[in-house]
Design an enzyme around this catalytic site. Structure first.
Site, PDB file in Angstrom:
ATOM      1  N   TYR A 174      16.939   8.787  -0.770  1.00 37.72           N
ATOM      2  CA  TYR A 174      16.482   8.315   0.547  1.00 37.72           C
ATOM      3  C   TYR A 174      17.316   7.112   0.999  1.00 37.72           C
ATOM      4  CZ  TYR A 174      13.046   6.718   4.053  1.00 37.72           C
ATOM      5  OH  TYR A 174      12.421   6.319   5.199  1.00 37.72           O
ATOM      6  N   ASP A 212       4.888   5.415  10.313  1.00 37.67           N
ATOM      7  CA  ASP A 212       5.789   4.256  10.265  1.00 37.67           C
ATOM      8  C   ASP A 212       5.757   3.534  11.595  1.00 37.67           C
ATOM      9  OD1 ASP A 212       7.803   2.406   9.984  1.00 37.67           O
ATOM     10  OD2 ASP A 212       9.338   3.853   9.426  1.00 37.67           O
ATOM     11  N   ASP A 235       7.275   0.871   1.490  1.00 37.25           N
ATOM     12  CA  ASP A 235       6.984   2.282   1.743  1.00 37.25           C
ATOM     13  C   ASP A 235       6.231   2.867   0.558  1.00 37.25           C
ATOM     14  OD1 ASP A 235       8.332   2.364   4.165  1.00 37.25           O
ATOM     15  OD2 ASP A 235       9.842   3.826   3.505  1.00 37.25           O
TER      16      ASP A 235
END
Lengths: 135, 135
Positions: free
Chosen positions: A14, A38, A111
């Site tokens: 990622y 997000d 995250d």
């Protein structure tokens, strides 16, 4: 490869793909029915098409992600802290549904990825708010 | 005081109280029907009595928590990264339902707190696994 290693590799991919501006390859890390939230509290982006559009816009702004600390890996989840370095974005280019200042900024983010049995991300939640933005 | 500030203060209190060994005062930060899931994937501790027992045991081990980076604050959630410094625990003293090595260790953890409208923690999720333990 253990499931833990698979999750850790997905998180590393990622970062690598984001910093290489590879929006489509990032979207391929997600399950077909995945959700991206997000930041937390805004409407989810749901499914491949919305997630692809989100990452194409996010990487298009030449934002880079700097990981700070190890990926926490447990059960079917990975959590990690990082800084997003944003060189400055226009109102039209904005990937997220919140007000952002103009000019360059750094955002401190955490995250959490939840994975399905196939090792694809099924939900991404990004924790950051106005107090986490520095200019 | 804004709700964001209330959440940030609660997180700071959590660290201060933990490092002062104040299990009961930590439990008072939680709602009556709160859940503690530490680590994610194990059975929740539910309600005041179980949460109090958990924090009395956790602080009883003389573990200290070292925050690494700012608290991420958004909507009704706070997320933060830290290191738990554990001086060594016996099998009987163990607060979590996972295997831990003997001797002293450091665990890299990310916690997420979800708050209710009153500013009490309604769910705590701790993200850490075997790969996050150093000795």
């Amino acid at each position: 490869m253990s499931f833990d290693d698979k999750m850790r590799d997905a998180v590393q991919a990622y970062f690598d793909l984001f910093n290489a501006g590879q929006g489509a390859a990032i979207a391929a890390l997600f399950a077909d029915d995945a959700q991206v939230i997000d930041p937390v509290g805004t409407a989810p982006k749901s499914g491949k098409a919305e997630i692809l559009a989100f990452y194409e816009m996010a990487t298009g702004s030449r934002t880079t992600l700097e990981k700070t600390g190890p990926t926490r890996i447990v059960d079917h989840s990975a959590a990690f802290a990082f800084k997003a370095h944003i060189p400055g974005i226009s109102a039209d280019d904005k990937a997220v549904d919140v007000d952002l200042p103009s000019g360059s900024m750094v955002i401190d983010i955490i995250d959490v990825f939840d994975f399905n049995e196939d090792g694809k991300i099924k939900q991404m939640r990004a924790y950051w708010g106005p107090s986490n933005i520095s200019q």
